[in-house]
Motif scaffolding. Structure first.
Motif, short mmCIF file in Angstrom:
data_model
loop_
_atom_site.label_atom_id
_atom_site.label_comp_id
_atom_site.label_asym_id
_atom_site.label_seq_id
_atom_site.Cartn_x
_atom_site.Cartn_y
_atom_site.Cartn_z
N CYS A 24 -6.81 1.02 -11.71
CA CYS A 24 -7.39 1.19 -10.37
C CYS A 24 -6.90 0.04 -9.50
O CYS A 24 -6.86 -1.11 -9.95
N ALA A 30 -4.24 11.95 -6.30
CA ALA A 30 -4.37 10.49 -6.22
C ALA A 30 -3.30 9.99 -5.25
O ALA A 30 -2.34 10.68 -4.94
N ALA A 34 -1.03 7.17 -5.51
CA ALA A 34 -0.57 6.15 -6.44
C ALA A 34 0.45 5.22 -5.81
O ALA A 34 1.28 5.62 -5.00
N ALA A 46 -7.56 4.40 -5.47
CA ALA A 46 -6.13 4.62 -5.74
C ALA A 46 -5.71 4.01 -7.07
O ALA A 46 -6.27 3.00 -7.51
N VAL A 48 -9.50 7.47 -10.93
CA VAL A 48 -8.56 7.54 -9.81
C VAL A 48 -8.21 8.98 -9.44
O VAL A 48 -7.30 9.21 -8.63
N THR A 49 -8.90 9.95 -10.01
CA THR A 49 -8.65 11.36 -9.69
C THR A 49 -9.66 11.82 -8.65
O THR A 49 -10.87 11.83 -8.91
N HIS A 50 -9.16 12.20 -7.48
CA HIS A 50 -10.04 12.65 -6.40
C HIS A 50 -10.56 14.05 -6.72
O HIS A 50 -10.11 14.71 -7.66
N PRO A 97 -11.88 8.09 -2.29
CA PRO A 97 -11.17 7.97 -3.58
C PRO A 97 -10.76 6.53 -3.86
O PRO A 97 -10.68 5.69 -2.95
N HIS A 154 -15.22 4.34 -10.81
CA HIS A 154 -15.03 4.80 -9.43
C HIS A 154 -16.27 4.50 -8.59
O HIS A 154 -16.18 3.95 -7.48
N VAL A 191 -2.71 14.58 -10.22
CA VAL A 191 -2.90 13.82 -11.46
C VAL A 191 -2.70 14.76 -12.65
O VAL A 191 -3.34 15.81 -12.74
#
Length: 527
Positions: free
Chosen positions: A481, A451, A453, A409, A444-446, A407, A393, A436
């Motif tokens: 990602c 997320a 997606a 995606a 990809v987890t805020h 974030p 990330h 998530v």
């Protein structure tokens, strides 16, 4: 009948429809090919678009815009607002010695008919439409006979208010009255995740009450006029501001929800148009209201889809039909210009080799066919990486040269979406938030566990589907990602020489162009 349509001002776009088959031929956005984000139509865009046609189109259509300054004396284009009879201009013009039809209708109508024309619901099905963007914040109904009823204005300019909030807190914002940055709303959306939900405190409520009712905010209010606000230049990552952002965002949505619950009671599908349609949290909340039989947002819900909407409106005028067939990969074709291969290892595309590189924490550019329409990278102009580490990330945000709070995606096999995310419905255009469920997906987890997606099926994008399938076979997870392949502040990269320059400058480990996989011999990570 061929219709060519032009979107003026920012997010300049040229779209072509074949009215006889009711099909989108292409939509060329001026920012694509590494031009500045939100560009107006350029000579390059015009030449590229014209080069795809074998004859002069039958209809030239121009979207409406604000009549200010010089433009107020121009009678050849419609205005920004209006849906009633008389809000369009119909006539003829001579283009390169050929007499053609001319059509212009308002920017408001471009959003309305773009959303309707691109929606999956059959002709004759009544729909509600929400247009919320920088100027408009209104609900409409389109009935079975394509008659439009304006149901009410909820709030003027929700998008501008959202953008103004970021400017107020950002010490780097110095633009004068009347100017906002188009990129700021997306940053507010990211920062809301750091805020706390709850009832606004006195300072928050005072600012909400001050800003939400105001009309034409950019015309009457500058940041400097709020110098005494406790949020003036506080810093966009300050906890007080992120909590304000969350509660301000909730207040905007709640205003529209309250109106919809009272006035939109027939259970029709909801079509969302305008730049606020890129707010994935709001889109998710519209689904969860259960007020509508379904919710549709096009991938070019912002002004990038306005040229398509004006073309649909013109087709409706000349043929009576307002439904089109379209494909999200209807943008510019990739340009394979000269590519210096001295620093590259070149291999035929082998999905297993690409997957091995991704599992070795390499970051790969992914280019296939024509580029996507709209601002989301959906697997034809993407940067891909394995989704398992926070370091990935951080590296991707470093490659993109953007703030660390933004974030990244995910893209996911459609059939597996329920394994990893809590919204078990297709999301092919990356326009809904999901919680998530899979703790492995750290990249990809805020911060709030969400997320944005994109889901992929074989029919939608066969090559990205194959890559995800191969990645799942080796990793156990059909998720990657997926972020946009672009220089900071520009549209998608669309030529090979730019892609190599980008890879060298940012530290991409390699890239795929159609059937070839290029690895940099001395790949280096961005500082």
């Amino acid at each position: 009948m061929r219709i060519i349509s032009f979107k003026p001002h920012h997010d300049g776009t040229i779209a072509v429809l074949d009215a006889s088959s009711a099909e989108l031929i292409y939509s060329y956005e001026a920012e694509k090919d590494s031009f500045p984000r939100f560009s107006t139509i350029t000579p390059t865009t015009v030449l590229d678009a014209a080069g795809r046609l074998d004859a002069i189109p039958d209809v030239f259509a121009v979207g409406g815009w604000e009549r200010t300054g010089f433009a107020r004396h121009v009678s050849d284009a419609a205005d920004y607002c209006g849906i009633a009879a008389g809000s369009e201009i119909v006539g003829e013009k001579t283009i390169f010695g050929t007499r053609v039809h001319f059509y212009s209708s308002t920017h408001e109508r471009s959003h309305l008919w773009g959303a309707y024309g691109m929606s999956p619901f059959p002709a004759g099905m009544a729909c509600y439409v929400l247009i919320w963007e920088g100027v408009l914040g209104d609900f409409y109904e389109i009935d079975e006979r394509l008659q439009v009823v304006h149901l009410g204005k909820v709030m003027p300019g929700p998008g501008d208010k959202y953008s103004f909030l970021y400017a107020l807190a950002d010490p780097k914002f110095t633009l004068p009255k009347g100017r906002l940055r188009y990129e700021d709303p997306g940053k507010v959306m990211a920062l809301c995740a750091y805020g706390q939900t709850g009832k606004p405190d006195l300072d928050e409520q005072a600012l909400i009450d001050f800003l939400l009712p105001r009309d034409h905010i950019t015309q009457w209010l500058s940041k400097e006029e709020l110098r005494n606000s406790p949020y003036y230049d506080i810093g966009v990552t300050h906890q007080k501001f992120t909590t304000l952002a969350k509660r301000f965002s909730d207040a905007i949505f709640d205003s529209f929800y309250t109106f919809a619950k009272k006035n939109l009671t027939k259970g029709f599908p909801l079509l969302i148009a305008g730049g606020c349609g890129l707010n994935c949290e709001w889109n998710r909340r519209w689904v969860e209201t259960n007020l509508f039989s379904d919710v549709f947002i096009s991938p070019c819900t912002n002004d990038a889809g306005s040229a398509i909407g004006t073309a649909v409106d013109a087709m409706r005028h000349f043929t009576g039909n307002a439904k089109i067939k379209w494909n999200v990969y209807s943008g510019q074709p990739f340009i394979f210009d000269e590519l210096d291969q001295t620093e590259l290892e070149v291999h035929p595309l082998d999905y297993g080799q690409v997957v091995s590189a991704l599992l070795d924490d390499k970051v790969i550019g992914w280019v296939q066919g024509n580029c996507e329409i709209g601002p989301r990278a959906l697997g034809n102009r993407s940067i891909l990486a394995a989704p398992f580490s926070k370091e990935t990330h951080e590296r991707l945000n470093c490659i993109k040269n953007r703030e660390g709070f933004r974030p990244i995606a995910p893209v996911c096999l459609e059939q597996d979406v329920a394994l990893h995310f809590d919204l078990a419905r297709p999301s092919p255009y990356m326009l809904f938030f999901q919680k998530v469920l899979d703790s492995r997906l750290k990249a990809v987890t805020h911060v709030d566990g969400t997320a944005r997606a994109q889901t992929v099926s074989r029919e939608q994008n066969s090559r990205l589907f194959q890559l995800l399938t191969s990645f799942k076979a080796k990793s156990g997870v059909g998720v990657l990602c997926n972020t946009s392949l672009n220089f900071n502040g520009t549209g998608f990269i669309n030529r090979a020489s730019d892609l190599l320059t980008y890879a060298r400058a940012t530290g991409l480990d390699g890239f795929v162009i159609n059937d070839a996989f290029y690895l940099l011999k001395t790949a280096r990570r961005a500082a």
